[in-house]
Design a protein around this motif. Structure first.
Motif, PDB file in Angstrom:
ATOM      1  N   ASN A  28       0.846  -1.193   0.000  1.00 45.11           N
ATOM      2  CA  ASN A  28       0.000   0.000   0.000  1.00 45.11           C
ATOM      3  C   ASN A  28       0.885   1.247   0.000  1.00 45.11           C
ATOM      4  O   ASN A  28       2.120   1.143  -0.068  1.00 45.11           O
ATOM      5  CB  ASN A  28      -0.971  -0.007   1.185  1.00 45.11           C
ATOM      6  CG  ASN A  28      -0.258  -0.160   2.522  1.00 45.11           C
ATOM      7  OD1 ASN A  28       0.919   0.156   2.643  1.00 45.11           O
ATOM      8  ND2 ASN A  28      -0.967  -0.652   3.519  1.00 45.11           N
ATOM      9  N   VAL A  29       0.265   2.403   0.111  1.00 42.06           N
ATOM     10  CA  VAL A  29       1.005   3.670   0.016  1.00 42.06           C
ATOM     11  C   VAL A  29       1.977   3.819   1.180  1.00 42.06           C
ATOM     12  O   VAL A  29       3.134   4.242   1.000  1.00 42.06           O
ATOM     13  CB  VAL A  29       0.019   4.856  -0.033  1.00 42.06           C
ATOM     14  CG1 VAL A  29       0.776   6.173  -0.006  1.00 42.06           C
ATOM     15  CG2 VAL A  29      -0.844   4.775  -1.285  1.00 42.06           C
ATOM     16  N   THR A  30       1.558   3.464   2.378  1.00 44.42           N
ATOM     17  CA  THR A  30       2.415   3.626   3.558  1.00 44.42           C
ATOM     18  C   THR A  30       3.656   2.746   3.478  1.00 44.42           C
ATOM     19  O   THR A  30       4.785   3.198   3.740  1.00 44.42           O
ATOM     20  CB  THR A  30       1.611   3.286   4.826  1.00 44.42           C
ATOM     21  OG1 THR A  30       0.429   4.085   4.861  1.00 44.42           O
ATOM     22  CG2 THR A  30       2.434   3.564   6.069  1.00 44.42           C
ATOM     23  N   ILE A  31       3.475   1.489   3.110  1.00 43.30           N
ATOM     24  CA  ILE A  31       4.617   0.564   3.009  1.00 43.30           C
ATOM     25  C   ILE A  31       5.565   1.000   1.899  1.00 43.30           C
ATOM     26  O   ILE A  31       6.795   0.965   2.054  1.00 43.30           O
ATOM     27  CB  ILE A  31       4.114  -0.872   2.789  1.00 43.30           C
ATOM     28  CG1 ILE A  31       3.295  -1.332   4.002  1.00 43.30           C
ATOM     29  CG2 ILE A  31       5.269  -1.832   2.545  1.00 43.30           C
ATOM     30  CD1 ILE A  31       2.598  -2.661   3.804  1.00 43.30           C
ATOM     31  N   LEU A  32       4.997   1.429   0.773  1.00 45.77           N
ATOM     32  CA  LEU A  32       5.846   1.861  -0.336  1.00 45.77           C
ATOM     33  C   LEU A  32       6.668   3.101   0.040  1.00 45.77           C
ATOM     34  O   LEU A  32       7.850   3.206  -0.323  1.00 45.77           O
ATOM     35  CB  LEU A  32       4.964   2.156  -1.557  1.00 45.77           C
ATOM     36  CG  LEU A  32       5.696   2.557  -2.838  1.00 45.77           C
ATOM     37  CD1 LEU A  32       6.628   1.456  -3.295  1.00 45.77           C
ATOM     38  CD2 LEU A  32       4.693   2.888  -3.932  1.00 45.77           C
ATOM     39  N   ARG A  33       6.082   4.009   0.780  1.00 50.15           N
ATOM     40  CA  ARG A  33       6.825   5.196   1.215  1.00 50.15           C
ATOM     41  C   ARG A  33       7.968   4.816   2.165  1.00 50.15           C
ATOM     42  O   ARG A  33       9.074   5.355   2.071  1.00 50.15           O
ATOM     43  CB  ARG A  33       5.878   6.180   1.893  1.00 50.15           C
ATOM     44  CG  ARG A  33       6.506   7.508   2.258  1.00 50.15           C
ATOM     45  CD  ARG A  33       5.498   8.405   2.918  1.00 50.15           C
ATOM     46  NE  ARG A  33       4.449   8.809   2.015  1.00 50.15           N
ATOM     47  CZ  ARG A  33       4.553   9.848   1.182  1.00 50.15           C
ATOM     48  NH1 ARG A  33       5.658  10.573   1.145  1.00 50.15           N
ATOM     49  NH2 ARG A  33       3.547  10.159   0.396  1.00 50.15           N
ATOM     50  N   GLU A  34       7.690   3.883   3.071  1.00 51.17           N
ATOM     51  CA  GLU A  34       8.742   3.443   3.994  1.00 51.17           C
ATOM     52  C   GLU A  34       9.893   2.759   3.265  1.00 51.17           C
ATOM     53  O   GLU A  34      11.056   2.875   3.672  1.00 51.17           O
ATOM     54  CB  GLU A  34       8.151   2.485   5.031  1.00 51.17           C
ATOM     55  CG  GLU A  34       7.220   3.165   6.026  1.00 51.17           C
ATOM     56  CD  GLU A  34       6.581   2.179   6.993  1.00 51.17           C
ATOM     57  OE1 GLU A  34       6.829   0.955   6.810  1.00 51.17           O
ATOM     58  OE2 GLU A  34       5.845   2.615   7.903  1.00 51.17           O
ATOM     59  N   LEU A  35       9.590   2.066   2.176  1.00 50.18           N
ATOM     60  CA  LEU A  35      10.645   1.368   1.431  1.00 50.18           C
ATOM     61  C   LEU A  35      11.508   2.336   0.607  1.00 50.18           C
ATOM     62  O   LEU A  35      12.700   2.073   0.402  1.00 50.18           O
ATOM     63  CB  LEU A  35      10.021   0.320   0.513  1.00 50.18           C
ATOM     64  CG  LEU A  35       9.377  -0.891   1.202  1.00 50.18           C
ATOM     65  CD1 LEU A  35       8.652  -1.751   0.180  1.00 50.18           C
ATOM     66  CD2 LEU A  35      10.416  -1.714   1.956  1.00 50.18           C
ATOM     67  N   LEU A  36      10.930   3.436   0.120  1.00 50.85           N
ATOM     68  CA  LEU A  36      11.656   4.329  -0.776  1.00 50.85           C
ATOM     69  C   LEU A  36      12.229   5.570  -0.099  1.00 50.85           C
ATOM     70  O   LEU A  36      13.104   6.217  -0.674  1.00 50.85           O
ATOM     71  CB  LEU A  36      10.716   4.781  -1.911  1.00 50.85           C
ATOM     72  CG  LEU A  36      10.224   3.672  -2.838  1.00 50.85           C
ATOM     73  CD1 LEU A  36       9.284   4.246  -3.886  1.00 50.85           C
ATOM     74  CD2 LEU A  36      11.383   2.951  -3.507  1.00 50.85           C
ATOM     75  N   GLU A  37      11.763   5.914   1.091  1.00 54.56           N
ATOM     76  CA  GLU A  37      12.261   7.122   1.762  1.00 54.56           C
ATOM     77  C   GLU A  37      13.749   7.074   2.109  1.00 54.56           C
ATOM     78  O   GLU A  37      14.404   8.115   2.117  1.00 54.56           O
ATOM     79  CB  GLU A  37      11.436   7.406   3.019  1.00 54.56           C
ATOM     80  CG  GLU A  37      10.233   8.284   2.745  1.00 54.56           C
ATOM     81  CD  GLU A  37       9.509   8.674   4.023  1.00 54.56           C
ATOM     82  OE1 GLU A  37       9.822   8.066   5.081  1.00 54.56           O
ATOM     83  OE2 GLU A  37       8.641   9.555   3.951  1.00 54.56           O
ATOM     84  N   PRO A  38      14.351   5.925   2.408  1.00 60.12           N
ATOM     85  CA  PRO A  38      15.803   5.926   2.668  1.00 60.12           C
ATOM     86  C   PRO A  38      16.646   6.368   1.490  1.00 60.12           C
ATOM     87  O   PRO A  38      17.796   6.778   1.679  1.00 60.12           O
ATOM     88  CB  PRO A  38      16.085   4.454   3.025  1.00 60.12           C
ATOM     89  CG  PRO A  38      14.800   3.931   3.534  1.00 60.12           C
ATOM     90  CD  PRO A  38      13.742   4.617   2.747  1.00 60.12           C
ATOM     91  N   TYR A  39      16.111   6.351   0.283  1.00 60.52           N
ATOM     92  CA  TYR A  39      16.879   6.725  -0.900  1.00 60.52           C
ATOM     93  C   TYR A  39      16.735   8.212  -1.249  1.00 60.52           C
ATOM     94  O   TYR A  39      17.525   8.729  -2.049  1.00 60.52           O
ATOM     95  CB  TYR A  39      16.447   5.874  -2.100  1.00 60.52           C
ATOM     96  CG  TYR A  39      16.633   4.399  -1.871  1.00 60.52           C
ATOM     97  CD1 TYR A  39      17.871   3.800  -2.041  1.00 60.52           C
ATOM     98  CD2 TYR A  39      15.571   3.606  -1.472  1.00 60.52           C
ATOM     99  CE1 TYR A  39      18.044   2.436  -1.826  1.00 60.52           C
ATOM    100  CE2 TYR A  39      15.729   2.237  -1.250  1.00 60.52           C
ATOM    101  CZ  TYR A  39      16.963   1.668  -1.428  1.00 60.52           C
ATOM    102  OH  TYR A  39      17.137   0.311  -1.200  1.00 60.52           O
ATOM    103  N   GLY A  40      15.756   8.890  -0.703  1.00 61.77           N
ATOM    104  CA  GLY A  40      15.563  10.304  -1.021  1.00 61.77           C
ATOM    105  C   GLY A  40      14.216  10.797  -0.520  1.00 61.77           C
ATOM    106  O   GLY A  40      13.391  10.013  -0.016  1.00 61.77           O
TER     107      GLY A  40
END
Length: 247
Positions: free
Chosen positions: A101-113
């Motif tokens: 979902n949106v929350t999980i996807l944000r947590e996965l991609l936030e470490p990169y930028g």
């Protein structure tokens, strides 16, 4: 004749002696300068020694064409250029795994930028999103594709190069274990383009729904008309049978 000549001679002698006495006794008087001479002298003095007021007037006068103005000789101030706004970049994810979902996807991609907006396209069945199960419980929404906006375009390109065709998670207990990313950087693509596409798809869906409803109404009307005609024909046949029996 002799008396008159004697008198004239005596008068001339008296006059001469008076003139001689005046020249001896009275010195030659000094000639006072007239008004015109005083003005000429003052003008001459003013030409030799200019006053401070005249200098100010000369400075206030406009410079000639040969001489450059004083303002032109001064260096021009440098204009401060404003800082350029950072351009965002958008990546497209072609397949979204189950339980994402949106929350999980944000947590996965936030470490990169820095991640901005995220949109995931929900899966539709019969033109609608299934939100409830048959028992009335809340259904798990599945998504088919997604768009992620990074606040810097350079970061979005780097994320695609680093994560594309790589596993989402390497942990064995994770539900995304051994599932690969499928990403693509969308060049010259802005979030407004996605909004326009979604609005267009909604308009197409509504138009398709109206067409299907109109077709269903048309079919129902046609069926009802045939039913009414068959009923009229059946009643007419009964009346004819009764008339034949009476006869």
């Amino acid at each position: 004749m002799t008396k008159t000549t004697k008198k004239r001679n005596s008068k001339s002698l008296n006059n001469c002696s008076a003139w001689e006495e005046s020249t001896v006794e009275d010195p030659e008087p000094e000639v006072e300068p007239t008004v015109d001479e005083e003005e000429q002298e003052s003008v001459a003095d003013s030409d030799e020694q200019p006053e401070s007021g005249d200098n100010d007037d000369d400075e206030d006068e406009e410079p000639s064409d040969d001489e450059e103005p004083a303002a032109a000789k001064r260096p021009k101030p440098k204009l401060v250029t404003p800082l350029q706004k950072k351009k965002p970049g958008i990546i497209y994810i072609s397949s979204i795994p189950k339980h994402m979902n949106v929350t999980i996807l944000r947590e996965l991609l936030e470490p990169y930028g820095d991640v901005g907006r995220i949109y995931l396209q929900p899966e539709r069945k019969d033109g609608a999103v299934k939100k409830r199960t048959a028992k009335g419980k809340r259904a798990m929404i599945r998504y088919t594709e997604g768009w992620v906006e990074f606040k810097r375009k350079r970061v979005a390109k780097a994320v695609v190069e680093h994560l594309n065709t790589r596993p989402i998670s390497t942990k064995k207990k994770s539900v995304f274990c051994d599932i690969l990313w499928s990403m693509k950087y969308l060049a010259r693509f802005k979030w407004i383009h996605l909004s326009e596409r979604l609005s267009y798809e909604r308009a197409v869906f509504k138009q398709k729904l109206r067409t299907e409803i109109a077709q269903a109404r048309k079919e129902a009307t046609f069926f009802q008309d045939n039913l009414d005609r068959s009923e009229v024909a059946r009643k007419k046949a009964k009346r004819e049978q009764k008339a034949n029996k009476v006869a």
